[in-house]
Design a protein around this motif. Structure first.
Motif, PDB file in Angstrom:
ATOM      1  N   LYS A  92       0.860  -1.201   0.079  1.00 15.11           N
ATOM      2  CA  LYS A  92      -0.045  -0.042   0.105  1.00 15.11           C
ATOM      3  C   LYS A  92       0.917   1.173  -0.055  1.00 15.11           C
ATOM      4  CE  LYS A  92      -3.547  -2.515   0.676  1.00 15.11           C
ATOM      5  NZ  LYS A  92      -4.532  -3.271  -0.462  1.00 15.11           N
ATOM      6  N   LEU A  93       0.480   2.212  -0.566  1.00 17.74           N
ATOM      7  CA  LEU A  93       1.218   3.680  -0.984  1.00 17.74           C
ATOM      8  C   LEU A  93       0.513   4.422   0.164  1.00 17.74           C
ATOM      9  CD1 LEU A  93       2.253   3.768  -4.588  1.00 17.74           C
ATOM     10  CD2 LEU A  93       3.354   2.363  -2.666  1.00 17.74           C
ATOM     11  N   ASP A  94       1.225   4.899   1.046  1.00 18.78           N
ATOM     12  CA  ASP A  94       0.465   5.943   1.928  1.00 18.78           C
ATOM     13  C   ASP A  94       1.275   7.127   2.089  1.00 18.78           C
ATOM     14  OD1 ASP A  94      -0.869   6.943   4.218  1.00 18.78           O
ATOM     15  OD2 ASP A  94       0.275   5.861   5.558  1.00 18.78           O
ATOM     16  N   GLY A  95       0.608   7.940   1.425  1.00 17.30           N
ATOM     17  CA  GLY A  95       1.088   9.752   1.402  1.00 17.30           C
ATOM     18  C   GLY A  95       2.083   9.766   0.419  1.00 17.30           C
ATOM     19  N   HIS A  96       2.956  10.663   0.371  1.00 20.97           N
ATOM     20  CA  HIS A  96       3.903  11.176  -0.629  1.00 20.97           C
ATOM     21  C   HIS A  96       5.375  11.531  -0.073  1.00 20.97           C
ATOM     22  CE1 HIS A  96       3.793  12.327  -5.070  1.00 20.97           C
ATOM     23  NE2 HIS A  96       5.104  12.778  -4.658  1.00 20.97           N
ATOM     24  N   ALA A  97       6.387  11.274  -0.445  1.00 24.81           N
ATOM     25  CA  ALA A  97       7.805  11.493  -0.180  1.00 24.81           C
ATOM     26  C   ALA A  97       8.613  11.944  -1.157  1.00 24.81           C
ATOM     27  CB  ALA A  97       8.471  10.112   0.358  1.00 24.81           C
ATOM     28  N   ILE A  98       9.292  12.885  -1.075  1.00 27.17           N
ATOM     29  CA  ILE A  98      10.033  13.664  -2.123  1.00 27.17           C
ATOM     30  C   ILE A  98      11.835  13.453  -1.371  1.00 27.17           C
ATOM     31  CG2 ILE A  98      10.776  15.608  -3.258  1.00 27.17           C
ATOM     32  CD1 ILE A  98       8.042  16.523  -3.240  1.00 27.17           C
ATOM     33  N   GLU A  99      12.596  13.333  -2.225  1.00 31.83           N
ATOM     34  CA  GLU A  99      13.917  13.340  -2.009  1.00 31.83           C
ATOM     35  C   GLU A  99      14.671  14.236  -2.828  1.00 31.83           C
ATOM     36  OE1 GLU A  99      16.202   9.537  -1.316  1.00 31.83           O
ATOM     37  OE2 GLU A  99      17.450  10.299  -3.028  1.00 31.83           O
ATOM     38  N   VAL A 100      15.700  14.937  -2.233  1.00 30.13           N
ATOM     39  CA  VAL A 100      16.731  15.584  -2.912  1.00 30.13           C
ATOM     40  C   VAL A 100      18.038  15.317  -2.610  1.00 30.13           C
ATOM     41  CG1 VAL A 100      15.252  17.706  -3.003  1.00 30.13           C
ATOM     42  CG2 VAL A 100      16.897  17.613  -1.023  1.00 30.13           C
ATOM     43  N   ARG A 101      18.992  15.196  -3.607  1.00 26.62           N
ATOM     44  CA  ARG A 101      20.532  14.917  -3.482  1.00 26.62           C
ATOM     45  C   ARG A 101      21.193  16.084  -3.296  1.00 26.62           C
ATOM     46  NH1 ARG A 101      21.703  10.205  -7.844  1.00 26.62           N
ATOM     47  NH2 ARG A 101      19.545   9.026  -7.814  1.00 26.62           N
ATOM     48  N   LEU A 102      21.733  16.302  -2.396  1.00 23.83           N
ATOM     49  CA  LEU A 102      22.760  17.399  -1.874  1.00 23.83           C
ATOM     50  C   LEU A 102      24.099  16.852  -2.405  1.00 23.83           C
ATOM     51  CD1 LEU A 102      22.834  20.170  -0.557  1.00 23.83           C
ATOM     52  CD2 LEU A 102      24.069  18.856   1.581  1.00 23.83           C
ATOM     53  N   TYR A 103      24.528  17.700  -3.531  1.00 22.48           N
ATOM     54  CA  TYR A 103      25.706  17.435  -4.083  1.00 22.48           C
ATOM     55  C   TYR A 103      27.046  18.504  -3.905  1.00 22.48           C
ATOM     56  CZ  TYR A 103      23.733  14.053  -7.566  1.00 22.48           C
ATOM     57  OH  TYR A 103      23.301  12.986  -8.142  1.00 22.48           O
ATOM     58  N   ALA A 104      27.970  18.165  -3.908  1.00 24.78           N
ATOM     59  CA  ALA A 104      29.249  19.097  -3.845  1.00 24.78           C
ATOM     60  C   ALA A 104      29.548  19.676  -5.325  1.00 24.78           C
ATOM     61  CB  ALA A 104      30.535  18.468  -3.255  1.00 24.78           C
ATOM     62  N   ALA A 108      11.837  14.350   2.597  1.00 26.66           N
ATOM     63  CA  ALA A 108      10.464  14.336   3.326  1.00 26.66           C
ATOM     64  C   ALA A 108       9.268  13.669   3.132  1.00 26.66           C
ATOM     65  CB  ALA A 108      10.125  15.969   3.415  1.00 26.66           C
ATOM     66  N   ARG A 109       8.371  13.447   3.998  1.00 27.64           N
ATOM     67  CA  ARG A 109       7.093  12.643   3.637  1.00 27.64           C
ATOM     68  C   ARG A 109       5.763  13.528   4.144  1.00 27.64           C
ATOM     69  NH1 ARG A 109       2.860  10.835   5.974  1.00 27.64           N
ATOM     70  NH2 ARG A 109       1.752   9.198   5.167  1.00 27.64           N
ATOM     71  N   GLY A 110       4.578  13.670   3.406  1.00 30.87           N
ATOM     72  CA  GLY A 110       3.644  14.174   3.832  1.00 30.87           C
ATOM     73  C   GLY A 110       2.445  13.460   3.550  1.00 30.87           C
ATOM     74  N   ASP A 111       1.111  13.920   3.954  1.00 26.61           N
ATOM     75  CA  ASP A 111       0.035  13.118   3.642  1.00 26.61           C
ATOM     76  C   ASP A 111      -0.303  13.496   2.147  1.00 26.61           C
ATOM     77  OD1 ASP A 111      -0.244  11.956   5.973  1.00 26.61           O
ATOM     78  OD2 ASP A 111      -1.677  13.453   7.014  1.00 26.61           O
ATOM     79  N   THR A 112       0.003  14.390   1.703  1.00 26.28           N
ATOM     80  CA  THR A 112      -0.180  14.875   0.370  1.00 26.28           C
ATOM     81  C   THR A 112       1.030  15.030  -0.415  1.00 26.28           C
ATOM     82  OG1 THR A 112      -0.532  17.072   0.648  1.00 26.28           O
ATOM     83  CG2 THR A 112      -2.475  15.869   0.965  1.00 26.28           C
ATOM     84  N   ARG A 113       1.176  15.233  -1.470  1.00 26.53           N
ATOM     85  CA  ARG A 113       2.317  15.955  -2.285  1.00 26.53           C
ATOM     86  C   ARG A 113       2.877  17.297  -2.057  1.00 26.53           C
ATOM     87  NH1 ARG A 113       4.156  18.318  -7.109  1.00 26.53           N
ATOM     88  NH2 ARG A 113       6.080  17.332  -8.058  1.00 26.53           N
ATOM     89  N   ASP A 114       1.803  18.161  -1.788  1.00 24.20           N
ATOM     90  CA  ASP A 114       2.305  19.310  -1.669  1.00 24.20           C
ATOM     91  C   ASP A 114       2.759  19.425   0.034  1.00 24.20           C
ATOM     92  OD1 ASP A 114       2.408  22.313  -2.621  1.00 24.20           O
ATOM     93  OD2 ASP A 114       1.112  22.552  -1.110  1.00 24.20           O
ATOM     94  N   GLU A 115       2.113  18.794   0.765  1.00 22.10           N
ATOM     95  CA  GLU A 115       2.902  18.745   2.205  1.00 22.10           C
ATOM     96  C   GLU A 115       4.266  18.399   2.236  1.00 22.10           C
ATOM     97  OE1 GLU A 115       0.507  17.852   6.185  1.00 22.10           O
ATOM     98  OE2 GLU A 115       1.316  15.929   5.085  1.00 22.10           O
ATOM     99  N   ALA A 116       4.306  17.262   1.419  1.00 17.85           N
ATOM    100  CA  ALA A 116       5.696  16.588   1.384  1.00 17.85           C
ATOM    101  C   ALA A 116       6.619  17.652   0.901  1.00 17.85           C
ATOM    102  CB  ALA A 116       5.735  15.343   0.667  1.00 17.85           C
ATOM    103  N   ARG A 117       6.247  18.328  -0.215  1.00 16.65           N
ATOM    104  CA  ARG A 117       7.281  19.219  -0.701  1.00 16.65           C
ATOM    105  C   ARG A 117       7.372  20.622   0.231  1.00 16.65           C
ATOM    106  NH1 ARG A 117       6.419  24.414  -3.549  1.00 16.65           N
ATOM    107  NH2 ARG A 117       4.275  24.165  -3.212  1.00 16.65           N
ATOM    108  N   ARG A 118       6.381  21.006   0.774  1.00 15.34           N
ATOM    109  CA  ARG A 118       6.654  22.302   1.592  1.00 15.34           C
ATOM    110  C   ARG A 118       7.346  21.727   2.996  1.00 15.34           C
ATOM    111  NH1 ARG A 118       2.146  23.084   3.998  1.00 15.34           N
ATOM    112  NH2 ARG A 118       0.851  21.642   2.707  1.00 15.34           N
TER     113      ARG A 118
END
Length: 662
Positions: free
Chosen positions: A332-344, A394-404
């Motif tokens: 089951k997919l619950d909510g939304h998560a977004i990842e960023v890669r911190l590069y040098a 970051a994870r959120g219940d919605t995509r925009d919540e995860a983004r913010r």
């Protein structure tokens, strides 16, 4: 090979080594690190139960040396080896060597790695299995003639790819026939240096696609499932920058269809373990097989955060011979998560990799925020390794919540020392197209190509930096002065005396005067005057009231100047006459400097050659990528100070050009 795993050697470094060890330790498994000479004090070494040195800094002499890693496993009594990602993770010979040595390899069988590790063979196999594939050329004839003829049939634009490639290396987008010869040469060279094979395939370029991948898992009992998709469309130089799960472009019906194709791909090759089947999704909703990564992916945390599963724990369980304890219906997919890669890397100069000592690493904290990192303050960022330093998720219940939530987390993150892409990531997350879920693989070029992504350093930020500089100098003087009452801080018998500071940020100079006043400091300069009131000061985090605003900052001050990170910008304010760092590879007078530490792969000029703007002078390899150094001025080469195959440092003189008269 399956069996009991009571000890695990992690054949990797950095954040992925730390991440694997966290799960292994939680499972009661003894962890063993390997490290090069450059990584002797690295965090992954510190958190392991045992560590073994395996050679010098260059990866070919340490992390890519199969013999040394197998010997380290034998010497420490390791039961299993986890390759992480990169390095030897998709090397069939390494998997075979582990089996021969009686070690459990946390990954798929060697023959599955070999099949999918060759893009040409993998594509032929997927076509026979009925998995949709991008039209192209994957033939055995690797001559320029055969590739040129195939390109004419495919049409332009097209992609040149290394058959053994990954991570964007050995890959070039070719717009027209005239650009093909150079693209073939560069892709071959990069692939040979990175993977030991210069074989190439060609594929029709899908214009403005999304990059969507399916996470699959298979056990040795015939069970194969998928864990949904990840959208990895935000890329630069074909390397992923921002990933999310689920994809905003994929609904339930398309997910089921793509998932079924990915499961079939895994079944076809008798796959076992964690794998990722990557697809291109075109604007019409059609998807095409791109490649299969036979390892754990960099972006696996977003899948973990929406499924609640620990993929490393699943890998270890499957490697022990256990059947998967979940079915497809359980996923089951619950909510939304977004990842960023911190590069040098420095986005201001084409995302060129950056090296040097980490002055300060300050990761964020907060609910539903995860940081995977393998760095520490004081550690050196080496030109020998990949420029990715950390991942923030970051994870959120919605995509925009995860983004913010992720925007807030990045605003509380600081890495001072080498240039990073932190500010660029913030700008990308704030972009309307990304916020709307409409980003394709063309997003970075379309949204930021040739345009500023971060605000210029403001007078207010310079004023805060000046106060921090004042406090640093004051406290340093007080520490040397012996026993002086704190009541005398900022006091003078002659009344308020301004302290003068010159701070430079980029091309902007600030000449500022700081004067202590009741409750704070008056900062003046360049026709501006503001009152700065320090608030909470906790370690390297502080809050300032400036005018009518309250600003939270992360900071570091030393003799060289002041580093300042606010929620939208990281700025290095250099003190006094401290000069700016390197940047452009050509400076006034025709002296061509190395833009970073690295190895000279090729030189194209000699003393006496005439050059014009755009002519290639050299190819520099750093952090696993090759960078062309070109002439910016017309003139005659008077001296060459580098040689192919040698290491150079940032700002080393490579070539001298006598500039032609205008």
């Amino acid at each position: 090979m399956t069996g009991t795993i009571d000890s695990l050697l992690v054949a990797n470094r950095g954040e992925i080594a730390c991440r694997i060890m966290r799960t292994a330790s939680a499972m009661g498994i003894r962890t063993i690190a390997v490290h090069s000479e450059a990584d002797a004090a690295a965090p992954h070494v510190a958190i392991a139960d045992e560590a073994v040195p395996i050679g010098p800094a260059p990866v070919a002499e340490s992390y890519m040396d199969i013999g040394r890693i197998i010997e380290a496993a034998r010497a420490t009594g390791a039961a299993a080896v986890h390759p992480g990602y990169g390095f030897l993770s998709e090397n069939a010979a390494f998997a075979e060597a582990c089996a021969t040595a009686g070690l459990i390899f946390i990954g798929p069988p060697a023959d599955a790695i070999a099949l999918m590790g060759n893009k040409a063979e993998a594509k032929r196999l997927m076509i026979s299995a009925g998995v949709p594939c991008v039209p192209g050329y994957e033939g055995e004839d690797q001559s320029d003639g055969a590739l040129t003829e195939a390109a004419e049939k495919i049409g332009f634009p097209l992609m040149v790819k290394a058959t053994a490639g990954g991570g964007g290396r050995g890959m070039r987008l070719v717009a027209d026939a005239a650009s093909l010869p150079e693209a073939l040469n560069l892709a071959r060279s990069e692939a040979e240096n990175a993977f030991g094979s210069g074989d190439l395939i060609l594929e029709r370029a899908i214009v403005r696609p999304r990059h969507v991948e399916i996470q699959v898992f298979a056990d040795s009992h015939g069970n194969v499932i998928h864990l949904g998709e990840r959208d990895c469309s935000v890329q630069r130089r074909h390397q992923k920058v921002i990933e999310e799960a689920p994809s905003p472009a994929v609904g339930a019906a398309l997910r089921a269809k793509m998932g079924a194709a990915a499961v079939e791909a895994a079944r076809t090759i008798g796959y076992v373990g964690a794998g990722t089947v990557e697809f291109l999704l075109d604007p019409a909703g059609e998807f095409y097989f791109l490649e299969m990564n036979t390892r754990l992916q960099v972006e696996h945390p977003v899948t973990e955060m929406v499924t609640g599963l620990d993929l490393v724990a699943l890998q270890i369980a499957v490697a022990r011979g256990e059947p998967l304890d979940i079915t497809q219906a359980d996923v089951k997919l619950d909510g939304h998560a977004i990842e960023v890669r911190l590069y040098a890397e420095d986005p201001d100069i084409g995302f060129l990799p950056s090296t040097g000592d980490i002055v300060l690493w300050q990761p964020p904290e907060g609910p539903d925020v995860r940081v995977d990192a393998g760095i520490a303050s004081g550690q050196a960022v080496s030109p020998h390794y990949d420029p990715m330093l950390a991942k923030i998720i970051a994870r959120g219940d919605t995509r925009d919540e995860a983004r913010r939530r992720l925007i807030g987390a990045l605003g509380r993150t600081a890495l001072f020392g080498p240039a990073t892409n932190r500010d660029f990531l913030l700008a990308a997350l704030l972009n309307d197209k990304l916020a709307a879920g409409e980003a394709t693989t063309a997003f970075i070029e379309e949204a930021f190509g040739g345009r500023e992504y971060a605000p210029a350093p403001s007078f207010d930020n310079a004023a805060i930096a000046a106060v921090l500089r004042y406090l640093w100098a004051r406290d340093r003087s007080m520490a040397r002065a012996g026993r002086i009452s704190g009541a005398l801080l900022d006091w003078s018998s002659r009344g308020p005396i301004p302290s003068h500071f010159r701070l430079a940020a980029g091309e902007t100079d600030f000449a500022l005067a700081v004067t202590a006043e009741e409750g704070g400091y008056r900062v003046s300069g360049a026709g501006h005057s503001v009152f700065v009131r320090p608030g909470r000061m906790e370690g390297n985090r502080a809050r300032f009231a400036i005018g009518l605003r309250t600003v939270d900052v992360i900071h570091h001050a030393d003799a060289a100047g002041v580093w300042l990170a606010t929620r939208d910008r990281t700025t290095e304010f250099r003190a006094g006459d401290a000069g700016p760092g390197g940047g452009d590879d050509t400076v006034a007078g025709g002296a061509v400097l190395a833009p970073m530490h690295g190895r000279i792969v090729e030189l194209f000029v000699a003393a006496g050659d005439e050059v014009v703007p755009g002519d290639r002078l050299a190819v520099l390899e750093a952090m696993k990528m090759q960078h062309q150094i070109v002439a910016r001025l017309a003139g005659k080469v008077t001296a060459v100070h580098a040689a192919a195959g040698t290491q150079v440092g940032a700002d080393d003189l490579l070539v001298e050009i006598e500039v032609a008269d205008a």
